[in-house]
Design a protein around this motif. Structure first.
Motif, PDB file in Angstrom:
ATOM      1  N   ILE A 131     -73.613  -5.591  30.236  1.00 32.85           N
ATOM      2  CA  ILE A 131     -74.494  -6.768  30.212  1.00 32.85           C
ATOM      3  C   ILE A 131     -75.104  -6.886  28.814  1.00 32.85           C
ATOM      4  O   ILE A 131     -75.542  -5.899  28.240  1.00 32.85           O
ATOM      5  CB  ILE A 131     -75.623  -6.606  31.246  1.00 32.85           C
ATOM      6  N   CYS A 132     -75.133  -8.105  28.275  1.00 34.67           N
ATOM      7  CA  CYS A 132     -75.676  -8.328  26.931  1.00 34.67           C
ATOM      8  C   CYS A 132     -77.195  -8.158  26.955  1.00 34.67           C
ATOM      9  O   CYS A 132     -77.880  -8.751  27.787  1.00 34.67           O
ATOM     10  CB  CYS A 132     -75.293  -9.727  26.460  1.00 34.67           C
ATOM     11  N   THR A 133     -77.741  -7.356  26.016  1.00 30.54           N
ATOM     12  CA  THR A 133     -79.191  -7.120  26.006  1.00 30.54           C
ATOM     13  C   THR A 133     -79.961  -8.338  25.505  1.00 30.54           C
ATOM     14  O   THR A 133     -81.157  -8.454  25.710  1.00 30.54           O
ATOM     15  CB  THR A 133     -79.549  -5.932  25.084  1.00 30.54           C
ATOM     16  N   ARG A 134     -79.272  -9.265  24.830  1.00 26.49           N
ATOM     17  CA  ARG A 134     -79.981 -10.426  24.292  1.00 26.49           C
ATOM     18  C   ARG A 134     -80.096 -11.541  25.321  1.00 26.49           C
ATOM     19  O   ARG A 134     -81.159 -12.143  25.464  1.00 26.49           O
ATOM     20  CB  ARG A 134     -79.266 -10.929  23.037  1.00 26.49           C
ATOM     21  N   CYS A 135     -79.014 -11.824  26.019  1.00 23.59           N
ATOM     22  CA  CYS A 135     -79.095 -12.952  26.964  1.00 23.59           C
ATOM     23  C   CYS A 135     -79.091 -12.480  28.415  1.00 23.59           C
ATOM     24  O   CYS A 135     -78.970 -13.295  29.335  1.00 23.59           O
ATOM     25  CB  CYS A 135     -77.987 -13.958  26.709  1.00 23.59           C
ATOM     26  N   ASP A 136     -79.232 -11.175  28.638  1.00 29.83           N
ATOM     27  CA  ASP A 136     -79.346 -10.604  29.984  1.00 29.83           C
ATOM     28  C   ASP A 136     -78.231 -10.986  30.944  1.00 29.83           C
ATOM     29  O   ASP A 136     -77.102 -10.640  30.742  1.00 29.83           O
ATOM     30  CB  ASP A 136     -80.699 -10.953  30.614  1.00 29.83           C
TER      31      ASP A 136
ATOM     32  N   ALA B  55     -68.755  -9.006  20.060  1.00 29.97           N
ATOM     33  CA  ALA B  55     -69.736 -10.098  20.116  1.00 29.97           C
ATOM     34  C   ALA B  55     -69.803 -10.639  21.541  1.00 29.97           C
ATOM     35  O   ALA B  55     -68.770 -10.874  22.172  1.00 29.97           O
ATOM     36  CB  ALA B  55     -69.333 -11.224  19.164  1.00 29.97           C
ATOM     37  N   CYS B  56     -71.039 -10.825  22.024  1.00 30.26           N
ATOM     38  CA  CYS B  56     -71.254 -11.456  23.330  1.00 30.26           C
ATOM     39  C   CYS B  56     -70.680 -12.873  23.276  1.00 30.26           C
ATOM     40  O   CYS B  56     -70.994 -13.639  22.375  1.00 30.26           O
ATOM     41  CB  CYS B  56     -72.744 -11.499  23.643  1.00 30.26           C
ATOM     42  N   MET B  57     -69.838 -13.228  24.225  1.00 35.63           N
ATOM     43  CA  MET B  57     -69.170 -14.523  24.175  1.00 35.63           C
ATOM     44  C   MET B  57     -70.098 -15.665  24.579  1.00 35.63           C
ATOM     45  O   MET B  57     -69.738 -16.831  24.470  1.00 35.63           O
ATOM     46  CB  MET B  57     -67.909 -14.519  25.055  1.00 35.63           C
ATOM     47  N   TYR B  58     -71.297 -15.330  25.048  1.00 33.55           N
ATOM     48  CA  TYR B  58     -72.236 -16.382  25.429  1.00 33.55           C
ATOM     49  C   TYR B  58     -73.229 -16.687  24.307  1.00 33.55           C
ATOM     50  O   TYR B  58     -73.481 -17.850  23.999  1.00 33.55           O
ATOM     51  CB  TYR B  58     -72.980 -15.980  26.698  1.00 33.55           C
ATOM     52  N   CYS B  59     -73.795 -15.609  23.694  1.00 37.37           N
ATOM     53  CA  CYS B  59     -74.867 -15.855  22.721  1.00 37.37           C
ATOM     54  C   CYS B  59     -74.530 -15.400  21.305  1.00 37.37           C
ATOM     55  O   CYS B  59     -75.256 -15.717  20.375  1.00 37.37           O
ATOM     56  CB  CYS B  59     -76.164 -15.200  23.181  1.00 37.37           C
ATOM     57  N   GLY B  60     -73.439 -14.662  21.121  1.00 38.58           N
ATOM     58  CA  GLY B  60     -73.053 -14.245  19.784  1.00 38.58           C
ATOM     59  C   GLY B  60     -73.618 -12.906  19.343  1.00 38.58           C
ATOM     60  O   GLY B  60     -73.323 -12.434  18.235  1.00 38.58           O
ATOM     61  N   HIS B  61     -74.438 -12.248  20.187  1.00 33.88           N
ATOM     62  CA  HIS B  61     -75.025 -10.937  19.874  1.00 33.88           C
ATOM     63  C   HIS B  61     -73.916  -9.909  19.613  1.00 33.88           C
ATOM     64  O   HIS B  61     -72.978  -9.786  20.385  1.00 33.88           O
ATOM     65  CB  HIS B  61     -75.894 -10.497  21.059  1.00 33.88           C
ATOM     66  N   VAL B  62     -74.034  -9.168  18.495  1.00 31.63           N
ATOM     67  CA  VAL B  62     -72.989  -8.215  18.098  1.00 31.63           C
ATOM     68  C   VAL B  62     -73.474  -6.780  18.287  1.00 31.63           C
ATOM     69  O   VAL B  62     -74.584  -6.439  17.890  1.00 31.63           O
ATOM     70  CB  VAL B  62     -72.589  -8.439  16.623  1.00 31.63           C
TER      71      VAL B  62
HETATM   72 ZN    ZN Z   1     -75.437 -12.467  24.953  1.00 26.08          ZN
END
Ligand code: ZN
Length: 227
Positions: free
Chosen positions: A206-211, A190-197
């Motif tokens: 790099i998280c694809t949801r919060c860039d 899980a992305c520790m910034y936005c929760g994207h799994v």
């Molecule tokens: Zn994220």
């Protein structure tokens, strides 16, 4: 300057008696005026309500020990403050925009197990503040949360997924909320910034949801909530 003048100065016994009387009167006044607000009690205050409490508090203090301050003046001011409070609450009931202006709006922080991006990006509340709120309600990870709503009085309302619908989510307890250093292929993260799994190839992907905001990942978990 000596200690006696700091502590006592020109205080006489008769003025001590006056202070006791003045304090008793103002104390009763505060209770009476707070009853006039119509509130049952205060657990969490909105900014607007806090303003009333602060105003009443500061008005009530001085007449308790200021010799040449007639109590009637304080009572007049308190009446005006309570009058304004009642007028504002009446307007708030009539006009929604006025209520939003004075009390703020409830804000969605979590939707479908993910943090709502534009809300956390504005930085109105730190991650740890709403994690703490959710932890006190028994939530272990975001995958358990369908909706997390921050109320105007600072309370946090939660709607949860049933244990069968619980998905993988960002852990919110400190021992699990730790950035990984290497990736295991079967594990979800899980992305520790936005929760994207998602599955990962690189621990600093790099998280694809919060860039650009995050490159830290914690192992996602999917335990059902126990209440
Ligand atoms: Zn994220």
């Amino acid at each position: 300057m000596d200690l006696v003048s700091i502590l006592i100065y020109d205080t006489t016994w008769s003025f001590v008696a006056e202070i006791i009387l003045r304090t008793a009167i103002m104390f009763s006044m505060i209770i009476i005026f707070l009853r006039f607000t119509g509130k049952r009690g205060v657990r969490q205050l909105s900014i607007f309500e806090l303003t009333i409490i602060l105003s009443l508090g500061s008005i009530a203090g001085d007449p308790m020990f200021t010799e040449d301050l007639p109590i009637i003046q304080a009572i007049i001011i308190m009446s005006v403050v309570i009058g304004l409070y009642r007028l504002c609450t009446w307007f708030m009931m009539k006009y929604q925009p006025f209520e939003n202006l004075l009390e703020g709006r409830a804000v969605y922080i979590v939707e479908d197990g993910l943090l709502v991006l534009d809300k956390i990006k504005k930085g109105k509340m730190s991650h740890d503040e709403f994690f703490a709120e959710m932890r006190t309600q028994g939530v272990e990870h975001l995958g358990q949360v369908r909706v997390g709503l921050l109320e105007t009085d600072g309370n946090f309302s939660l709607l949860l997924f049933s244990p069968d619908d619980t998905r993988y989510g960002m852990p919110i307890f400190p021992k699990q909320y730790q950035a990984i250093e290497k990736v295991e292929p079967e594990q979800l993260y899980a992305c520790m910034y936005c929760g994207h799994v998602t599955h990962l190839f690189d621990p600093n992907e790099i998280c694809t949801r919060c860039d650009d905001d995050c490159e830290n990942w914690a192992p996602a978990i999917n335990t059902g909530i126990v209440r």
